[in-house]
Design a protein around this motif. Structure first.
Motif, PDB file in Angstrom:
ATOM      1  N   PRO A  83      -4.711   8.471  -3.673  1.00  0.00           N
ATOM      2  CA  PRO A  83      -3.290   8.743  -3.442  1.00  0.00           C
ATOM      3  C   PRO A  83      -2.600   9.259  -4.708  1.00  0.00           C
ATOM      4  CG  PRO A  83      -3.883   6.521  -2.723  1.00  0.00           C
ATOM      5  CD  PRO A  83      -5.034   7.046  -3.528  1.00  0.00           C
ATOM      6  N   VAL A  84      -1.691  10.212  -4.517  1.00  0.00           N
ATOM      7  CA  VAL A  84      -0.978  10.830  -5.644  1.00  0.00           C
ATOM      8  C   VAL A  84       0.529  10.667  -5.474  1.00  0.00           C
ATOM      9  CG1 VAL A  84      -0.414  13.018  -6.793  1.00  0.00           C
ATOM     10  CG2 VAL A  84      -2.776  12.551  -6.126  1.00  0.00           C
ATOM     11  N   MET A  85       1.171  10.226  -6.559  1.00  0.00           N
ATOM     12  CA  MET A  85       2.631  10.218  -6.647  1.00  0.00           C
ATOM     13  C   MET A  85       3.025  11.410  -7.523  1.00  0.00           C
ATOM     14  SD  MET A  85       5.023   7.153  -8.234  1.00  0.00           S
ATOM     15  CE  MET A  85       5.108   6.103  -6.786  1.00  0.00           C
ATOM     16  N   GLY A  86       3.980  12.220  -7.070  1.00  0.00           N
ATOM     17  CA  GLY A  86       4.453  13.354  -7.873  1.00  0.00           C
ATOM     18  C   GLY A  86       5.583  12.929  -8.795  1.00  0.00           C
ATOM     19  N   HIS A  87       6.003  13.838  -9.668  1.00  0.00           N
ATOM     20  CA  HIS A  87       7.071  13.533 -10.645  1.00  0.00           C
ATOM     21  C   HIS A  87       7.753  14.851 -10.991  1.00  0.00           C
ATOM     22  CE1 HIS A  87       8.172  11.185 -14.602  1.00  0.00           C
ATOM     23  NE2 HIS A  87       9.130  12.038 -14.267  1.00  0.00           N
ATOM     24  N   LEU A  88       9.026  14.996 -10.573  1.00  0.00           N
ATOM     25  CA  LEU A  88       9.783  16.232 -10.821  1.00  0.00           C
ATOM     26  C   LEU A  88      11.073  15.926 -11.573  1.00  0.00           C
ATOM     27  CD1 LEU A  88       9.462  17.967  -7.307  1.00  0.00           C
ATOM     28  CD2 LEU A  88       8.241  18.605  -9.402  1.00  0.00           C
TER      29      LEU A  88
ATOM     30  N   ARG B  30       0.118  -8.511  -5.697  1.00  0.00           N
ATOM     31  CA  ARG B  30       0.811  -7.957  -4.538  1.00  0.00           C
ATOM     32  C   ARG B  30       1.189  -6.493  -4.686  1.00  0.00           C
ATOM     33  NH1 ARG B  30       6.071  -6.993  -3.479  1.00  0.00           N
ATOM     34  NH2 ARG B  30       6.603  -6.803  -1.270  1.00  0.00           N
ATOM     35  N   ALA B  31       1.659  -6.117  -5.877  1.00  0.00           N
ATOM     36  CA  ALA B  31       2.232  -4.777  -6.048  1.00  0.00           C
ATOM     37  C   ALA B  31       1.184  -3.676  -5.927  1.00  0.00           C
ATOM     38  CB  ALA B  31       2.898  -4.685  -7.424  1.00  0.00           C
ATOM     39  N   LEU B  32       1.650  -2.528  -5.474  1.00  0.00           N
ATOM     40  CA  LEU B  32       0.849  -1.300  -5.520  1.00  0.00           C
ATOM     41  C   LEU B  32       0.842  -0.829  -6.975  1.00  0.00           C
ATOM     42  CD1 LEU B  32      -0.407   1.162  -3.867  1.00  0.00           C
ATOM     43  CD2 LEU B  32       1.882   2.144  -3.965  1.00  0.00           C
ATOM     44  N   ILE B  33      -0.327  -0.527  -7.514  1.00  0.00           N
ATOM     45  CA  ILE B  33      -0.392  -0.150  -8.934  1.00  0.00           C
ATOM     46  C   ILE B  33      -0.685   1.344  -9.073  1.00  0.00           C
ATOM     47  CG2 ILE B  33      -1.591  -0.533 -11.131  1.00  0.00           C
ATOM     48  CD1 ILE B  33      -1.997  -3.446  -9.955  1.00  0.00           C
ATOM     49  N   VAL B  34       0.312   2.024  -9.615  1.00  0.00           N
ATOM     50  CA  VAL B  34       0.215   3.473  -9.814  1.00  0.00           C
ATOM     51  C   VAL B  34       0.060   3.728 -11.312  1.00  0.00           C
ATOM     52  CG1 VAL B  34       1.401   5.686  -9.515  1.00  0.00           C
ATOM     53  CG2 VAL B  34       1.752   3.859  -7.824  1.00  0.00           C
ATOM     54  N   ALA B  35      -0.925   4.531 -11.680  1.00  0.00           N
ATOM     55  CA  ALA B  35      -1.164   4.815 -13.106  1.00  0.00           C
ATOM     56  C   ALA B  35      -0.874   6.281 -13.408  1.00  0.00           C
ATOM     57  CB  ALA B  35      -2.615   4.494 -13.460  1.00  0.00           C
ATOM     58  N   ASP B  36      -0.163   6.514 -14.501  1.00  0.00           N
ATOM     59  CA  ASP B  36       0.076   7.890 -14.935  1.00  0.00           C
ATOM     60  C   ASP B  36      -1.209   8.512 -15.457  1.00  0.00           C
ATOM     61  OD1 ASP B  36       2.705   8.690 -14.521  1.00  0.00           O
ATOM     62  OD2 ASP B  36       3.438   7.793 -16.384  1.00  0.00           O
TER      63      ASP B  36
ATOM     64  N   THR C 192       0.847  -1.198   0.000  1.00  0.00           N
ATOM     65  CA  THR C 192       0.000   0.000   0.000  1.00  0.00           C
ATOM     66  C   THR C 192       0.886   1.253   0.000  1.00  0.00           C
ATOM     67  OG1 THR C 192      -0.062   0.218   2.394  1.00  0.00           O
ATOM     68  CG2 THR C 192      -1.723  -1.228   1.406  1.00  0.00           C
ATOM     69  N   THR C 193       0.241   2.396  -0.113  1.00  0.00           N
ATOM     70  CA  THR C 193       1.013   3.649  -0.047  1.00  0.00           C
ATOM     71  C   THR C 193       1.700   3.762   1.317  1.00  0.00           C
ATOM     72  OG1 THR C 193      -0.996   4.803   0.653  1.00  0.00           O
ATOM     73  CG2 THR C 193      -0.469   4.860  -1.686  1.00  0.00           C
ATOM     74  N   GLN C 194       1.005   3.290   2.366  1.00  0.00           N
ATOM     75  CA  GLN C 194       1.607   3.335   3.710  1.00  0.00           C
ATOM     76  C   GLN C 194       2.826   2.414   3.790  1.00  0.00           C
ATOM     77  OE1 GLN C 194       0.629   5.526   6.188  1.00  0.00           O
ATOM     78  NE2 GLN C 194       2.572   4.818   7.057  1.00  0.00           N
ATOM     79  N   THR C 195       2.736   1.241   3.103  1.00  0.00           N
ATOM     80  CA  THR C 195       3.874   0.307   3.111  1.00  0.00           C
ATOM     81  C   THR C 195       5.131   1.012   2.595  1.00  0.00           C
ATOM     82  OG1 THR C 195       2.292  -1.392   2.375  1.00  0.00           O
ATOM     83  CG2 THR C 195       4.619  -2.013   2.394  1.00  0.00           C
ATOM     84  N   VAL C 196       4.992   1.755   1.484  1.00  0.00           N
ATOM     85  CA  VAL C 196       6.206   2.343   0.891  1.00  0.00           C
ATOM     86  C   VAL C 196       6.732   3.514   1.734  1.00  0.00           C
ATOM     87  CG1 VAL C 196       5.801   1.472  -1.442  1.00  0.00           C
ATOM     88  CG2 VAL C 196       4.933   3.725  -0.842  1.00  0.00           C
TER      89      VAL C 196
ATOM     90  N   ALA D  67      -3.422   4.243  -7.197  1.00  0.00           N
ATOM     91  CA  ALA D  67      -2.907   5.610  -7.036  1.00  0.00           C
ATOM     92  C   ALA D  67      -2.657   6.166  -8.433  1.00  0.00           C
ATOM     93  CB  ALA D  67      -1.610   5.604  -6.231  1.00  0.00           C
ATOM     94  N   VAL D  68      -2.533   7.488  -8.515  1.00  0.00           N
ATOM     95  CA  VAL D  68      -2.218   8.107  -9.813  1.00  0.00           C
ATOM     96  C   VAL D  68      -0.922   8.902  -9.692  1.00  0.00           C
ATOM     97  CG1 VAL D  68      -4.612   8.222 -10.612  1.00  0.00           C
ATOM     98  CG2 VAL D  68      -3.656  10.147  -9.310  1.00  0.00           C
ATOM     99  N   LYS D  69      -0.250   9.088 -10.835  1.00  0.00           N
ATOM    100  CA  LYS D  69       0.965   9.919 -10.859  1.00  0.00           C
ATOM    101  C   LYS D  69       0.728  11.094 -11.800  1.00  0.00           C
ATOM    102  CE  LYS D  69       5.045   8.508 -12.811  1.00  0.00           C
ATOM    103  NZ  LYS D  69       5.244   9.480 -13.902  1.00  0.00           N
ATOM    104  N   LEU D  70       1.179  12.262 -11.329  1.00  0.00           N
ATOM    105  CA  LEU D  70       1.051  13.503 -12.095  1.00  0.00           C
ATOM    106  C   LEU D  70       2.417  14.155 -12.207  1.00  0.00           C
ATOM    107  CD1 LEU D  70      -1.884  13.122 -10.846  1.00  0.00           C
ATOM    108  CD2 LEU D  70      -1.983  15.578 -10.671  1.00  0.00           C
ATOM    109  N   GLU D  71       2.705  14.773 -13.329  1.00  0.00           N
ATOM    110  CA  GLU D  71       3.982  15.467 -13.510  1.00  0.00           C
ATOM    111  C   GLU D  71       3.843  16.944 -13.156  1.00  0.00           C
ATOM    112  OE1 GLU D  71       5.512  14.873 -17.457  1.00  0.00           O
ATOM    113  OE2 GLU D  71       5.531  12.688 -17.264  1.00  0.00           O
TER     114      GLU D  71
END
Ligand code: KIV
Length: 275
Positions: free
Chosen positions: A143-148, A87-93, A14-18, A121-125
């Motif tokens: 949940p959001v993953m950033g990208h810089l 098992r894996a957390l799946i993050v989509a752009d 999960t996001t908490q796991t990472v 979760a989603v990822k945004l740039e």
């Protein structure tokens, strides 16, 4: 989401796991995947996060950039990966122009990716420009993953794929953006193609994990495009790629052997046919 209790399924990352992994000093492994079969292999091998990257635009669809891929196409790839990974957390752009227009449009895109495609979760740039968008999406429970750093959706603004933030002003801006994204509620941050020293600074500054690609070994985790690390895409050779296999050569040999056998009437043999 299965927690692993009461069945034979592995416990889902999960996001908490990472976030916890960062605090334990345990590195996070992330790879891209875009389809069911590859997702199954990568997941069973033990990857922590599968990114359904908009690099699908390049490696799956053959476009020069990530710009042409649509939300619907990304949702298709994501739904295939979701079916392959236990098992894996799946993050989509979220693809180009599915979140930049208004925060409302961004929330609708993120919601579709979660509700219809099954992403976790989603990822945004981007940095300052998307902080309000991140707040809105996270506020809705997504949940959001950033990208810089090098953000490929802005390639026509940059004009080049060279290393980002080598100058002091861009490095200072990146540090500010990283802090703002954490503050806005992002659970993790991809750092692409920036100096290793800067990535280290960001990693030490944040309490959320950084996932590097061409950003050195101090990041809390690493990501590569699956086709690059498997040697399926030999035309792309930046220094940050390590090739863990040469599947392009393996596949070419297999296909050539098949053609040879078919032409020689050596395939199928009597055990490969029915009476
Ligand atoms: O689309 C993608 O594959 C990515 C990774 C390179 C981080 O964003």
């Amino acid at each position: 989401m299965s927690t692993g209790s009461g069945n034979n399924r592995p416990v889902r990352v999960t996001t908490q796991t990472v976030v916890d992994m960062k605090h334990r000093g345990e590195k996070i492994g992330m790879l891209t995947a875009y389809d069911y079969s590859m997702a199954r292999i990568v997941d069973a091998a033990g990857i922590d996060i599968i990114l359904v990257g908009d690099s699908a635009s390049n490696v799956m669809a053959g476009h020069e950039t990530t710009l042409p891929i649509t939300l619907e196409q990304m949702m298709y790839h994501t739904s295939c990966v979701v079916r392959g990974a236990e098992r894996a957390l799946i993050v989509a752009d979220l693809p180009f122009m599915s979140y930049q227009n208004t925060t409302k449009e961004a929330l609708i895109s993120a919601g579709k990716m979660m509700k219809e495609a099954g992403a976790h979760a989603v990822k945004l740039e981007g940095g300052a420009f998307i902080v309000d968008t991140v707040k809105k999406i996270v506020g809705a429970g997504i949940p959001v993953m950033g990208h810089l750093g090098l953000t490929p959706q802005s390639i026509y603004k940059f004009g080049t794929y060279k290393v980002r933030a080598t100058e002091e002003d861009e490095a200072a801006r990146l540090l500010e953006d990283a802090a703002s994204l954490e503050e806005a509620g992002a659970f993790a941050l991809v750092l692409e193609k920036i100096p290793a020293k800067l990535a280290r600074k960001v990693t030490e500054m944040l309490s959320i994990p950084t996932i590097g690609i061409g950003a050195g070994s101090s990041c809390d985790g690493q990501v590569l495009v699956l086709h690059d690390m498997l040697g399926l895409n030999k035309d792309f050779n930046p220094r940050f790629i390590r090739r863990y296999a040469d599947l392009s050569t393996v596949m070419t040999g297999a296909v050539q052997n098949y053609i040879k056998d078919v032409k020689a009437s050596a395939f199928p043999n009597e055990n490969e046919q029915y009476d």
